[in-house]
Design a protein around this motif. Structure first.
Motif, PDB file in Angstrom:
ATOM      1  N   PRO A  28      94.489  53.887  95.830  1.00 56.55           N
ATOM      2  CA  PRO A  28      94.624  55.156  96.559  1.00 56.55           C
ATOM      3  C   PRO A  28      95.070  54.938  98.003  1.00 56.55           C
ATOM      4  O   PRO A  28      94.788  53.910  98.606  1.00 56.55           O
ATOM      5  CB  PRO A  28      93.208  55.715  96.520  1.00 56.55           C
ATOM      6  N   VAL A  29      95.771  55.915  98.529  1.00 57.72           N
ATOM      7  CA  VAL A  29      95.980  56.038  99.968  1.00 57.72           C
ATOM      8  C   VAL A  29      95.211  57.276 100.395  1.00 57.72           C
ATOM      9  O   VAL A  29      95.406  58.363  99.829  1.00 57.72           O
ATOM     10  CB  VAL A  29      97.471  56.167 100.317  1.00 57.72           C
ATOM     11  N   ILE A  59      85.491  57.915 103.112  1.00 61.58           N
ATOM     12  CA  ILE A  59      86.346  56.838 102.618  1.00 61.58           C
ATOM     13  C   ILE A  59      85.519  55.572 102.425  1.00 61.58           C
ATOM     14  O   ILE A  59      84.828  55.136 103.348  1.00 61.58           O
ATOM     15  CB  ILE A  59      87.501  56.565 103.612  1.00 61.58           C
ATOM     16  N   PRO A  60      85.599  54.944 101.256  1.00 60.07           N
ATOM     17  CA  PRO A  60      84.866  53.695 101.039  1.00 60.07           C
ATOM     18  C   PRO A  60      85.540  52.528 101.763  1.00 60.07           C
ATOM     19  O   PRO A  60      86.711  52.610 102.147  1.00 60.07           O
ATOM     20  CB  PRO A  60      84.935  53.503  99.522  1.00 60.07           C
ATOM     21  N   ASP A  61      84.801  51.453 101.939  1.00 65.63           N
ATOM     22  CA  ASP A  61      85.358  50.249 102.580  1.00 65.63           C
ATOM     23  C   ASP A  61      86.073  49.415 101.527  1.00 65.63           C
ATOM     24  O   ASP A  61      85.623  48.326 101.141  1.00 65.63           O
ATOM     25  CB  ASP A  61      84.242  49.452 103.249  1.00 65.63           C
ATOM     26  N   ASP A  62      87.226  49.924 101.055  1.00 66.48           N
ATOM     27  CA  ASP A  62      87.955  49.219 100.004  1.00 66.48           C
ATOM     28  C   ASP A  62      89.255  48.595 100.497  1.00 66.48           C
ATOM     29  O   ASP A  62      90.041  48.068  99.706  1.00 66.48           O
ATOM     30  CB  ASP A  62      88.241  50.168  98.834  1.00 66.48           C
ATOM     31  N   GLY A  63      89.495  48.674 101.816  1.00 72.31           N
ATOM     32  CA  GLY A  63      90.683  48.047 102.375  1.00 72.31           C
ATOM     33  C   GLY A  63      91.951  48.867 102.265  1.00 72.31           C
ATOM     34  O   GLY A  63      92.999  48.445 102.771  1.00 72.31           O
ATOM     35  N   GLN A  64      91.883  50.027 101.630  1.00 71.84           N
ATOM     36  CA  GLN A  64      93.074  50.861 101.480  1.00 71.84           C
ATOM     37  C   GLN A  64      93.318  51.681 102.752  1.00 71.84           C
ATOM     38  O   GLN A  64      92.378  52.007 103.483  1.00 71.84           O
ATOM     39  CB  GLN A  64      92.919  51.781 100.278  1.00 71.84           C
ATOM     40  N   PRO A  65      94.580  52.005 103.013  1.00 73.19           N
ATOM     41  CA  PRO A  65      94.897  52.698 104.279  1.00 73.19           C
ATOM     42  C   PRO A  65      94.507  54.165 104.267  1.00 73.19           C
ATOM     43  O   PRO A  65      94.345  54.787 103.217  1.00 73.19           O
ATOM     44  CB  PRO A  65      96.421  52.545 104.373  1.00 73.19           C
ATOM     45  N   VAL A  66      94.378  54.713 105.481  1.00 73.90           N
ATOM     46  CA  VAL A  66      94.166  56.142 105.661  1.00 73.90           C
ATOM     47  C   VAL A  66      95.273  56.670 106.559  1.00 73.90           C
ATOM     48  O   VAL A  66      95.675  56.017 107.519  1.00 73.90           O
ATOM     49  CB  VAL A  66      92.774  56.442 106.256  1.00 73.90           C
ATOM     50  N   VAL A  67      95.781  57.846 106.227  1.00 75.29           N
ATOM     51  CA  VAL A  67      96.843  58.488 106.995  1.00 75.29           C
ATOM     52  C   VAL A  67      96.254  59.693 107.715  1.00 75.29           C
ATOM     53  O   VAL A  67      95.522  60.484 107.125  1.00 75.29           O
ATOM     54  CB  VAL A  67      97.998  58.938 106.079  1.00 75.29           C
ATOM     55  N   PHE A  68      96.576  59.814 109.009  1.00 75.14           N
ATOM     56  CA  PHE A  68      96.161  60.991 109.780  1.00 75.14           C
ATOM     57  C   PHE A  68      97.261  62.043 109.698  1.00 75.14           C
ATOM     58  O   PHE A  68      98.445  61.722 109.749  1.00 75.14           O
ATOM     59  CB  PHE A  68      95.908  60.618 111.238  1.00 75.14           C
ATOM     60  N   GLU A  82      89.080  52.142 113.889  1.00 72.75           N
ATOM     61  CA  GLU A  82      89.133  50.771 114.409  1.00 72.75           C
ATOM     62  C   GLU A  82      87.762  50.112 114.368  1.00 72.75           C
ATOM     63  O   GLU A  82      87.641  48.915 114.071  1.00 72.75           O
ATOM     64  CB  GLU A  82      89.677  50.784 115.838  1.00 72.75           C
ATOM     65  N   ALA A  83      86.723  50.887 114.636  1.00 75.20           N
ATOM     66  CA  ALA A  83      85.363  50.337 114.597  1.00 75.20           C
ATOM     67  C   ALA A  83      85.005  49.853 113.192  1.00 75.20           C
ATOM     68  O   ALA A  83      84.231  48.899 113.036  1.00 75.20           O
ATOM     69  CB  ALA A  83      84.360  51.382 115.068  1.00 75.20           C
ATOM     70  N   ARG A  84      85.590  50.492 112.186  1.00 77.56           N
ATOM     71  CA  ARG A  84      85.344  50.087 110.798  1.00 77.56           C
ATOM     72  C   ARG A  84      86.403  49.116 110.289  1.00 77.56           C
ATOM     73  O   ARG A  84      86.409  48.757 109.116  1.00 77.56           O
ATOM     74  CB  ARG A  84      85.309  51.320 109.889  1.00 77.56           C
ATOM     75  N   GLU A  85      87.323  48.719 111.172  1.00 77.95           N
ATOM     76  CA  GLU A  85      88.417  47.812 110.817  1.00 77.95           C
ATOM     77  C   GLU A  85      89.248  48.377 109.671  1.00 77.95           C
ATOM     78  O   GLU A  85      89.684  47.660 108.763  1.00 77.95           O
ATOM     79  CB  GLU A  85      87.888  46.424 110.474  1.00 77.95           C
ATOM     80  N   MET A  86      89.494  49.692 109.721  1.00 79.12           N
ATOM     81  CA  MET A  86      90.307  50.357 108.713  1.00 79.12           C
ATOM     82  C   MET A  86      91.781  50.267 109.090  1.00 79.12           C
ATOM     83  O   MET A  86      92.138  50.300 110.276  1.00 79.12           O
ATOM     84  CB  MET A  86      89.916  51.833 108.583  1.00 79.12           C
ATOM     85  N   LEU A  87      92.629  50.162 108.086  1.00 77.42           N
ATOM     86  CA  LEU A  87      94.063  50.247 108.302  1.00 77.42           C
ATOM     87  C   LEU A  87      94.432  51.727 108.329  1.00 77.42           C
ATOM     88  O   LEU A  87      94.208  52.447 107.354  1.00 77.42           O
ATOM     89  CB  LEU A  87      94.814  49.550 107.160  1.00 77.42           C
ATOM     90  N   TYR A  88      94.949  52.194 109.465  1.00 74.93           N
ATOM     91  CA  TYR A  88      95.309  53.609 109.535  1.00 74.93           C
ATOM     92  C   TYR A  88      96.759  53.774 109.960  1.00 74.93           C
ATOM     93  O   TYR A  88      97.319  52.955 110.687  1.00 74.93           O
ATOM     94  CB  TYR A  88      94.374  54.390 110.456  1.00 74.93           C
ATOM     95  N   LEU A  89      97.352  54.853 109.482  1.00 71.66           N
ATOM     96  CA  LEU A  89      98.731  55.210 109.788  1.00 71.66           C
ATOM     97  C   LEU A  89      98.717  56.618 110.371  1.00 71.66           C
ATOM     98  O   LEU A  89      98.237  57.555 109.727  1.00 71.66           O
ATOM     99  CB  LEU A  89      99.590  55.175 108.518  1.00 71.66           C
ATOM    100  N   ASP A  90      99.211  56.758 111.571  1.00 70.09           N
ATOM    101  CA  ASP A  90      99.141  58.030 112.277  1.00 70.09           C
ATOM    102  C   ASP A  90     100.432  58.817 112.041  1.00 70.09           C
ATOM    103  O   ASP A  90     101.494  58.455 112.540  1.00 70.09           O
ATOM    104  CB  ASP A  90      98.934  57.783 113.767  1.00 70.09           C
ATOM    105  N   ALA A  91     100.331  59.898 111.259  1.00 64.39           N
ATOM    106  CA  ALA A  91     101.503  60.723 110.947  1.00 64.39           C
ATOM    107  C   ALA A  91     101.634  61.921 111.882  1.00 64.39           C
ATOM    108  O   ALA A  91     102.363  62.867 111.573  1.00 64.39           O
ATOM    109  CB  ALA A  91     101.427  61.201 109.499  1.00 64.39           C
ATOM    110  N   THR A  92     100.949  61.894 113.015  1.00 62.10           N
ATOM    111  CA  THR A  92     101.062  62.992 113.980  1.00 62.10           C
ATOM    112  C   THR A  92     102.521  63.253 114.320  1.00 62.10           C
ATOM    113  O   THR A  92     103.278  62.317 114.629  1.00 62.10           O
ATOM    114  CB  THR A  92     100.294  62.667 115.270  1.00 62.10           C
TER     115      THR A  92
END
Length: 321
Positions: A28-29, A59-68, A82-92
């Motif tokens: 999932p993304v 969101i679980p800590d499964d290493g998958q990215p999250v998009v804003f 960032e505090a959770r070391e999540m990979l995030y992609l900002d679509a603003t």
């Protein structure tokens, strides 16, 4: 039929980011909130493997990215990721980001920020969340202007939500400037080009229209503003529709004039379906009202640019399927 209509560059970019992330990272993304305000688009992305969540805590800590989403988020959201070391992609949308920078510039120059917008809208929440609590005051109406008493009238600056009615916003800005002559404007226009262009096209098409259909979601600010503009500039009735099922057939008369536009997050396939539904019932002639050409393109982040998309992917991104 109005042109420009439908997808703007910011919406196109946001949808493309989710599709590219699914291609690069697999499902999932996760997507925080609706990526754009359109149910058809959201369901299409969900079918591809996107998972829409209200907050990062979902969101679980499964290493998958999250998009804003394209509407922007408060600074606290990427900080939490960032505090959770999540990979995030900002679509603003870059034009929303521009408003964020305008607000921050006002604050750096010692000004209290007045944000003209609609309370609770994700873009307003995101913009207010760029600055410390108490640094921004929301102004929704001219009545709010009349009631507002600042601590220092000489140190005020304003910005606006990008999807407002141009005409309504002018009235609020003029009221602010009349009450606070030292008010500082943003360094450039805050209402985005797509909002302005779609409203101008609606103004040109509205006179004489028996029914003006605006394709868009009920929670889409720019789509709702188009309905208001249509009625203000001459349409007998303006109606917000999400698709064919919402067409008010009782209000449609043979030989009547039906005008149509679409909000910035409505895909062209929905417009095509509505035109098809009219052709099934009536003899239809289409006249195009074009008031501007849009050639803007907002590139995705560098980390996704080398990810290939199929022709089917691009058709979805472009709102054609």
């Amino acid at each position: 039929m109005c042109e420009p209509r439908g997808f703007c560059a910011g919406v196109d970019r946001a949808i493309q980011i989710v599709v590219l992330a699914l291609k690069k990272y697999g499902a999932p993304v996760y997507v925080r909130h609706e990526i754009v305000h359109n149910r058809y688009v959201v369901e299409g992305l969900r079918n591809m493997g996107a998972v829409f969540v209200k907050e990062l805590d979902d969101i679980p800590d499964d290493g998958q990215p999250v998009v804003f989403s394209a509407h922007g988020v408060p600074k606290s959201v990427p900080a939490a990721a960032e505090a959770r070391e999540m990979l995030y992609l900002d679509a603003t949308c870059p034009l929303v980001s521009k408003v964020h920078k305008q607000a921050m510039r006002h604050m750096r120059l010692g000004r209290h920020v007045l944000l003209i917008g609609h309370r609770g809208h994700p873009e307003v929440v995101g913009t207010m969340g760029q600055l410390p609590e108490g640094a921004v005051t929301l102004i929704e109406t001219e009545a709010d202007v009349a009631a507002y008493v600042p601590s220092d009238p000489a140190t005020l600056g304003f910005v606006t939500q990008t999807t407002l009615s141009v005409d309504d916003t002018i009235g609020i800005v003029e009221a602010l400037q009349a009450k606070f002559p030292a008010l500082h404007a943003p360094s450039s226009e805050s209402i985005c080009y797509a909002t302005t262009n779609r409203q101008e096209a609606v103004k040109a098409a509205a006179p004489g229209a028996d029914v003006f259909l605006v394709v868009g979601a009920p929670n889409s600010s720019n789509s709702r503003r188009l309905v208001e503009v249509a009625e203000r500039f001459g349409a007998a009735t303006g109606v917000l529709v999400e698709g064919v099922a919402d067409i008010p057939w009782d209000a449609v008369v043979p030989d009547g004039i039906i005008a149509m536009s679409a909000g910035a997050s409505a895909p062209e396939i929905l417009i095509d379906a509505i035109v098809g539904a009219f052709r099934e019932r009536f003899e239809v002639g289409i006249e195009l009202v074009r008031t501007a050409e849009e050639n803007e393109n907002f590139p995705v982040m560098r980390s996704l640019r080398e990810t290939p998309l199929t022709a089917a992917d691009m058709a979805f991104v472009n709102g054609q399927v």
